[in-house]
Scaffold this active site. Sequence first.
Site, PDB file in Angstrom:
ATOM      1  N   LYS A  14       0.833  -1.214   0.000  1.00 62.32           N
ATOM      2  CA  LYS A  14       0.000   0.000   0.000  1.00 62.32           C
ATOM      3  C   LYS A  14       0.868   1.266   0.000  1.00 62.32           C
ATOM      4  O   LYS A  14       0.649   2.178  -0.786  1.00 62.32           O
ATOM      5  CB  LYS A  14      -0.944   0.011   1.221  1.00 62.32           C
ATOM      6  N   ARG A  89     -10.292   0.619   7.790  1.00 63.95           N
ATOM      7  CA  ARG A  89      -9.811  -0.695   8.178  1.00 63.95           C
ATOM      8  C   ARG A  89     -10.871  -1.519   8.905  1.00 63.95           C
ATOM      9  O   ARG A  89     -10.609  -2.653   9.294  1.00 63.95           O
ATOM     10  CB  ARG A  89      -8.650  -0.491   9.132  1.00 63.95           C
ATOM     11  N   ARG A 128      11.667  -6.111   5.704  1.00 68.95           N
ATOM     12  CA  ARG A 128      11.651  -4.676   5.984  1.00 68.95           C
ATOM     13  C   ARG A 128      12.045  -4.409   7.438  1.00 68.95           C
ATOM     14  O   ARG A 128      12.693  -3.411   7.745  1.00 68.95           O
ATOM     15  CB  ARG A 128      10.263  -4.093   5.699  1.00 68.95           C
ATOM     16  N   ARG A 134      10.486  -0.236  12.619  1.00 67.38           N
ATOM     17  CA  ARG A 134       9.097  -0.404  13.058  1.00 67.38           C
ATOM     18  C   ARG A 134       9.008  -1.580  14.019  1.00 67.38           C
ATOM     19  O   ARG A 134       9.322  -2.714  13.667  1.00 67.38           O
ATOM     20  CB  ARG A 134       8.193  -0.637  11.841  1.00 67.38           C
ATOM     21  N   ARG A 146      -1.017  -9.224  13.077  1.00 65.22           N
ATOM     22  CA  ARG A 146      -1.518  -8.176  12.164  1.00 65.22           C
ATOM     23  C   ARG A 146      -2.299  -8.808  11.015  1.00 65.22           C
ATOM     24  O   ARG A 146      -3.348  -8.294  10.604  1.00 65.22           O
ATOM     25  CB  ARG A 146      -0.343  -7.357  11.601  1.00 65.22           C
TER      26      ARG A 146
HETATM   27  P1  AP5 Z   1       4.649  -1.566   1.958  1.00 64.96           P
HETATM   28  O1  AP5 Z   1       4.417  -0.779   0.740  1.00 64.96           O
HETATM   29  O2  AP5 Z   1       5.258  -0.882   3.129  1.00 64.96           O
HETATM   30  O3  AP5 Z   1       3.332  -2.345   2.381  1.00 64.96           O
HETATM   31  P2  AP5 Z   1       2.086  -1.839   3.196  1.00 64.96           P
HETATM   32  O4  AP5 Z   1       0.905  -2.491   2.611  1.00 64.96           O
HETATM   33  O5  AP5 Z   1       2.097  -0.347   3.270  1.00 64.96           O
HETATM   34  O6  AP5 Z   1       2.433  -2.503   4.588  1.00 64.96           O
HETATM   35  P3  AP5 Z   1       2.330  -1.914   6.061  1.00 64.96           P
HETATM   36  O7  AP5 Z   1       3.222  -2.728   6.925  1.00 64.96           O
HETATM   37  O8  AP5 Z   1       2.522  -0.430   6.080  1.00 64.96           O
HETATM   38  O9  AP5 Z   1       0.865  -2.246   6.352  1.00 64.96           O
HETATM   39  P4  AP5 Z   1       0.073  -2.201   7.646  1.00 64.96           P
HETATM   40  O10 AP5 Z   1      -1.287  -2.153   7.118  1.00 64.96           O
HETATM   41  O11 AP5 Z   1       0.382  -3.285   8.591  1.00 64.96           O
HETATM   42  O12 AP5 Z   1       0.650  -0.908   8.380  1.00 64.96           O
HETATM   43  P5  AP5 Z   1       0.037   0.491   8.752  1.00 64.96           P
HETATM   44  O13 AP5 Z   1       1.152   1.433   8.855  1.00 64.96           O
HETATM   45  O14 AP5 Z   1      -1.114   0.827   7.877  1.00 64.96           O
HETATM   46  O15 AP5 Z   1       5.564  -2.817   1.539  1.00 64.96           O
HETATM   47  C1  AP5 Z   1       6.026  -3.731   2.511  1.00 64.96           C
HETATM   48  C2  AP5 Z   1       7.426  -4.213   2.093  1.00 64.96           C
HETATM   49  O16 AP5 Z   1       7.341  -4.952   0.876  1.00 64.96           O
HETATM   50  C3  AP5 Z   1       8.412  -3.073   1.837  1.00 64.96           C
HETATM   51  O17 AP5 Z   1       9.677  -3.441   2.297  1.00 64.96           O
HETATM   52  C4  AP5 Z   1       8.387  -2.928   0.299  1.00 64.96           C
HETATM   53  O18 AP5 Z   1       9.603  -2.465  -0.192  1.00 64.96           O
HETATM   54  C5  AP5 Z   1       8.124  -4.358  -0.148  1.00 64.96           C
HETATM   55  N1  AP5 Z   1       7.355  -4.438  -1.398  1.00 64.96           N
HETATM   56  C6  AP5 Z   1       6.273  -3.678  -1.752  1.00 64.96           C
HETATM   57  N2  AP5 Z   1       5.800  -4.047  -2.952  1.00 64.96           N
HETATM   58  C7  AP5 Z   1       6.585  -5.072  -3.376  1.00 64.96           C
HETATM   59  C8  AP5 Z   1       6.606  -5.889  -4.556  1.00 64.96           C
HETATM   60  N3  AP5 Z   1       5.715  -5.708  -5.543  1.00 64.96           N
HETATM   61  N4  AP5 Z   1       7.536  -6.853  -4.638  1.00 64.96           N
HETATM   62  C9  AP5 Z   1       8.459  -7.038  -3.644  1.00 64.96           C
HETATM   63  N5  AP5 Z   1       8.497  -6.304  -2.514  1.00 64.96           N
HETATM   64  C10 AP5 Z   1       7.581  -5.338  -2.380  1.00 64.96           C
HETATM   65  O19 AP5 Z   1      -0.567   0.198  10.213  1.00 64.96           O
HETATM   66  C11 AP5 Z   1       0.272  -0.068  11.319  1.00 64.96           C
HETATM   67  C12 AP5 Z   1      -0.558  -0.149  12.590  1.00 64.96           C
HETATM   68  O20 AP5 Z   1      -1.177   1.117  12.857  1.00 64.96           O
HETATM   69  C13 AP5 Z   1      -1.723  -1.142  12.575  1.00 64.96           C
HETATM   70  O21 AP5 Z   1      -1.312  -2.437  12.918  1.00 64.96           O
HETATM   71  C14 AP5 Z   1      -2.669  -0.525  13.607  1.00 64.96           C
HETATM   72  O22 AP5 Z   1      -2.233  -0.805  14.918  1.00 64.96           O
HETATM   73  C15 AP5 Z   1      -2.502   0.950  13.359  1.00 64.96           C
HETATM   74  N6  AP5 Z   1      -3.463   1.481  12.366  1.00 64.96           N
HETATM   75  C16 AP5 Z   1      -3.149   2.034  11.171  1.00 64.96           C
HETATM   76  N7  AP5 Z   1      -4.264   2.425  10.519  1.00 64.96           N
HETATM   77  C17 AP5 Z   1      -5.309   2.093  11.321  1.00 64.96           C
HETATM   78  C18 AP5 Z   1      -6.721   2.214  11.181  1.00 64.96           C
HETATM   79  N8  AP5 Z   1      -7.273   2.764  10.090  1.00 64.96           N
HETATM   80  N9  AP5 Z   1      -7.502   1.738  12.184  1.00 64.96           N
HETATM   81  C19 AP5 Z   1      -6.951   1.194  13.298  1.00 64.96           C
HETATM   82  N10 AP5 Z   1      -5.625   1.038  13.479  1.00 64.96           N
HETATM   83  C20 AP5 Z   1      -4.805   1.496  12.502  1.00 64.96           C
HETATM   84 MG    MG Z   2       2.117   1.084   4.850  1.00 63.61          MG
END
Ligand code: AP5
Ligand code: MG
Length: 191
Positions: A14, A89, A128, A134, A146
């Site tokens: 994402k 979410r 990552r 993180r 997660r």
């Molecule tokens: P990346 O692009 O970082 O993936 P992502 O989908 O953004 O993953 P996140 O870890 O950010 O998702 P998340 O939903 O757990 O975290 P968030 O910050 O939203 O890619 C991941 C890796 O893969 C990178 O190293 C990248 O280089 C690699 N990659 C990407 N594409 C690739 C490809 N095509 N091929 C190979 N490699 C690739 O949430 C974190 C926490 O915050 C949650 O757990 C929760 O506690 C809280 N939170 C956030 N939003 C909410 C909400 N709306 N409601 C409640 N709690 C929330």
């Molecule tokens: Mg992200």
Amino acid sequence: MLNIAIFGAPGVGKGTQSALIVEKYNLVHISTGDILREETSNNTELGLQAKAFMEKGQLVPDQLIINMLEKKIDENKNAAGVIYDGFPRTVKQAEALDAMLEKKGMKLSCMLYLDADHDTLVERLLNRGKDSGRADDSDKNVIENRIKVYNESTLPVAGYYENQGKSVKINGIGEINDIFNTICQAIDKVK
Ligand code: AP5
Ligand code: MG
């Protein structure tokens, strides 16, 4: 004004794709995860409340997120468009987003639903975690939690937008640029 949600499991790409979308379409990137991490590192009240949930891989309570989002949308009301990353979410958050947009005479343009298999997600996040700093990336149990929370509480959001005909499913496995090209085709249809 474009209002695009980018959806999918932790590690699906994402954030990676949002960065490319923002550059090409001149959108504002609202990542709830990034905002929460910033609040946490600044030790704000919201950050302190969110920290314990994030460290365990649990969702931060809906109302905290919805209040935070409403503020962000108001700050960006003159933008060409917004990409929502990591939000909504839960179905409750999706309903709140629809209501917020409607109040401002807007609606969600589409939801880009990135998909990848479980083992790919775990591998990407552990990888990552080696240098992301993180806390939720370095422990395999937290990563698994997660993904479990995603399957239980977040996946119903896909159905919610499928019912509105707004969900566009995209294969999240492959070259980053190939995935981006598929995403651009989907965005160009709703522009
Ligand atoms: P990346 O692009 O970082 O993936 P992502 O989908 O953004 O993953 P996140 O870890 O950010 O998702 P998340 O939903 O757990 O975290 P968030 O910050 O939203 O890619 C991941 C890796 O893969 C990178 O190293 C990248 O280089 C690699 N990659 C990407 N594409 C690739 C490809 N095509 N091929 C190979 N490699 C690739 O949430 C974190 C926490 O915050 C949650 O757990 C929760 O506690 C809280 N939170 C956030 N939003 C909410 C909400 N709306 N409601 C409640 N709690 C929330
Ligand atoms: Mg992200």
